[in-house]
Every structure is written in C-alpha cells, then in structure tokens.
Design a protein around this motif. Structure first.
Motif, short mmCIF file in Angstrom:
data_model
loop_
_atom_site.label_atom_id
_atom_site.label_comp_id
_atom_site.label_asym_id
_atom_site.label_seq_id
_atom_site.Cartn_x
_atom_site.Cartn_y
_atom_site.Cartn_z
N ARG A 105 -138.74 -58.25 -36.55
CA ARG A 105 -137.42 -58.76 -36.54
C ARG A 105 -136.54 -58.68 -35.15
N VAL A 106 -136.38 -57.24 -35.00
CA VAL A 106 -135.61 -56.73 -33.94
C VAL A 106 -135.96 -57.04 -32.58
N LEU A 107 -137.55 -56.92 -32.61
CA LEU A 107 -138.15 -57.22 -31.23
C LEU A 107 -138.31 -58.58 -30.99
N GLY A 108 -138.08 -59.47 -31.90
CA GLY A 108 -138.42 -60.90 -31.66
C GLY A 108 -139.86 -61.50 -31.87
N LYS A 109 -140.54 -60.64 -32.77
CA LYS A 109 -141.76 -60.95 -33.42
C LYS A 109 -142.86 -61.14 -32.37
N PRO A 110 -143.02 -60.04 -31.38
CA PRO A 110 -143.97 -59.93 -30.12
C PRO A 110 -145.37 -60.15 -30.92
N GLN A 111 -146.01 -60.87 -30.08
CA GLN A 111 -147.49 -61.48 -30.46
C GLN A 111 -148.51 -60.26 -30.75
N ASN A 112 -148.19 -59.33 -29.96
CA ASN A 112 -149.03 -58.02 -30.10
C ASN A 112 -148.25 -56.93 -29.70
N ILE A 113 -147.92 -56.12 -30.82
CA ILE A 113 -146.96 -54.90 -30.34
C ILE A 113 -147.56 -53.83 -29.65
N LEU A 156 -159.26 -56.12 -40.30
CA LEU A 156 -158.63 -57.65 -40.84
C LEU A 156 -159.86 -58.42 -41.30
N SER A 157 -160.99 -58.02 -41.37
CA SER A 157 -162.24 -58.72 -41.69
C SER A 157 -162.26 -58.85 -43.29
N ASP A 158 -163.37 -59.85 -43.57
CA ASP A 158 -163.56 -59.92 -45.15
C ASP A 158 -163.82 -58.64 -45.81
N ASP A 159 -164.30 -57.52 -45.20
CA ASP A 159 -164.97 -56.12 -45.71
C ASP A 159 -163.66 -55.33 -46.16
N PHE A 160 -162.46 -55.72 -45.75
CA PHE A 160 -161.20 -55.02 -46.30
C PHE A 160 -160.34 -56.17 -46.91
N PRO A 161 -160.49 -56.76 -48.03
CA PRO A 161 -159.79 -57.72 -48.82
C PRO A 161 -158.23 -57.37 -48.68
N HIS A 162 -157.29 -58.14 -48.49
CA HIS A 162 -155.91 -57.92 -48.50
C HIS A 162 -155.26 -56.77 -47.48
N LEU A 163 -156.09 -56.52 -46.53
CA LEU A 163 -155.36 -55.50 -45.97
C LEU A 163 -154.48 -55.79 -44.91
N GLY A 164 -154.45 -56.84 -44.11
CA GLY A 164 -153.45 -57.45 -43.37
C GLY A 164 -153.25 -56.82 -42.02
N ARG A 165 -152.56 -57.51 -41.05
CA ARG A 165 -152.44 -56.73 -39.70
C ARG A 165 -151.46 -55.72 -39.64
N MET A 166 -150.32 -55.84 -40.56
CA MET A 166 -149.62 -54.69 -40.50
C MET A 166 -149.98 -53.36 -41.27
N LEU A 183 -151.31 -45.81 -30.63
CA LEU A 183 -151.36 -46.85 -31.08
C LEU A 183 -150.11 -47.06 -32.05
N PRO A 184 -149.06 -48.12 -31.91
CA PRO A 184 -147.95 -48.23 -32.67
C PRO A 184 -148.14 -48.68 -33.96
N VAL A 185 -147.10 -48.21 -34.94
CA VAL A 185 -146.81 -48.99 -36.12
C VAL A 185 -146.10 -50.15 -35.96
N TYR A 186 -146.30 -51.35 -36.88
CA TYR A 186 -145.70 -52.44 -36.82
C TYR A 186 -145.19 -53.16 -38.23
N ASP A 187 -144.05 -53.43 -38.55
CA ASP A 187 -143.79 -54.03 -39.79
C ASP A 187 -142.74 -55.16 -39.59
N ILE A 188 -142.27 -55.65 -40.60
CA ILE A 188 -141.55 -56.82 -40.53
C ILE A 188 -140.25 -56.60 -39.89
N VAL A 189 -139.59 -55.51 -40.44
CA VAL A 189 -138.24 -54.99 -39.58
C VAL A 189 -138.55 -54.71 -38.25
N VAL A 190 -139.37 -54.34 -37.83
CA VAL A 190 -139.72 -54.29 -36.31
C VAL A 190 -139.69 -55.41 -35.51
#
Length: 220
Positions: free
Chosen positions: A158-166, A125-135, A149-156
């Motif tokens: 939304r279903v789980l109530g947007k947990p802070q740390n999947i 998530l650092s500047d060494d990897f521009p535009h990568l993003g959390r998901m 380590l689990p996958v996380y995206d917008i759909v998941v």
C-alpha cells in the motif's frame, strides 16, 4: 539502468525514507521495531540465529516457519509438511544455487524468473504448497536470503503503490543510483542495535512501521 515507469511512484517513496522527509521518523521507527517488544516482526531475521546461518542456509526449518509467524502469517499444516518434508530435497537443491549477496550488488540474472530464486518462488506458488500465497513465499525466501530477497506484505504494498514485483522494484531502485545503498547504510548506522540487520529489512521495517502507524491512526 533506468527506472521503470511502473516503479516511479515506489522509487520516489523509497527516496523519501532514505533521503527525504520520512528519514528521521524512519530512524526512530526502525529502532523501536527491532529494539523493543512492541513488534514480533523484529525477531524475524534473528530468530534461532537466522535462517541463513551455515547449518540451515539450504533448507527450510521449523524455525523459519515460526519466523514467518512473527510477521503475522500462519502457514497451514499441509504446506508446512510440504516445506519441511515432502519437497524438502527439491527446495534444498534450489536454495543451494541462490547466492548470499546484497540486492544492490546482484545482477538482474540472479532474481529474474529463470533464476534459481525465481524458480523457487514459482515453485512455492504451485499446487504442491496449498494456500501458501505470494506474500508468504516472499517471507520464506527473505528468511533464507535476507540480503538479496525482500519481504513483501499488504502494508508495504500500500505504501509503495503495489509494485508488480517487489524484488525487481528494489533492484532497479538500487541499481539506478548507487548512492541509495550508501545512504540506506548510513541510515542504519544511525540506529543503535541494528548493525546485524540486512539493509532490505531495515528498509522494510521503515516502510512497514510508517504504513502501520497510518493504518492505526485512521482506525482510531
């Protein structure tokens, strides 16, 4: 370990997939996800033999980037070069310290912010990897350590109530009741052709297909 209040909704929803009213649909949906050509994401874990196979388990490869694309995420060239070349040595050093173990057996120390997995996630998530993003970072890490380590995206989310740390959410879900991992494994056993798929990905596919179908129905 008790369930963190922030994750109560997510834990309740996860139980619905594994024990409750969403289980039977999950069995059908997960089978369709991995055993048909309807969903490119069904190839994520298996593509090119998997990202955790011995010869590539400690390095990101072009196949890993393609696998992430199967989940609908494109990695921009500047970040692809950083992953495959510029920072490959630093990434590999961290990957070597991340164990191959299921999340339901892992101590919290293997996934917290100071762990190798947490350090690698922060690095991505650092500047060494521009535009990568959390998901996208979660998808890359899930490709290398699919049992931990689990996958996380917008759909998941939304279903789980947007947990802070999947990862912490699922860790606390598993560890607050060991029967959950057993029930999830039993659910996987009911689905033909997915014995090689990690429990985390089976659960992810169940959640994602449920959320995706709801989105499609709402749009139609």
């Amino acid at each position: 370990m008790t369930e963190t209040p922030d994750y109560q909704f997510a834990h309740h929803t996860l139980d619905r997939f594994v024990y409750g009213d969403l289980r039977q649909a999950a069995v059908i949906n997960v089978g369709r996800y991995f055993n048909t050509d309807l969903y490119p994401g069904g190839r994520f874990e298996r593509l090119d033999g998997g990202g955790d196979r011995p010869e590539v388990q400690h390095q990101f490869t072009a196949s890993d980037l393609t696998a992430v694309r199967c989940l609908g995420t494109d990695i921009k060239p500047v970040s692809a070069i950083a992953l495959l070349e510029t920072h490959a040595g630093r990434l590999s050093a961290l990957l070597r310290r991340i164990p191959h173990m299921p999340l339901y057996e892992a101590p919290l120390s293997e996934i917290n912010a100071s762990s190798s997995a947490g350090t690698l996630a922060s690095m991505l998530l650092s500047d060494d990897f521009p535009h990568l993003g959390r998901m996208t970072a979660t998808k890359l890490l899930a490709r290398k350590r699919p049992h931990l380590l689990p996958v996380y995206d917008i759909v998941v989310g939304r279903v789980l109530g947007k947990p802070q740390n999947i990862t912490h959410c699922l860790h606390s879900w598993f560890h607050s009741d060991p029967e959950r991992a057993k029930s999830l494994a039993s659910m996987r056993d009911e689905i033909p052709g997915v014995a090689d798929i990690s429990l985390l990905r089976v659960l992810d596919a169940a959640i994602w297909t449920h959320g995706y179908e709801d989105t499609v129905e709402a749009a139609s």
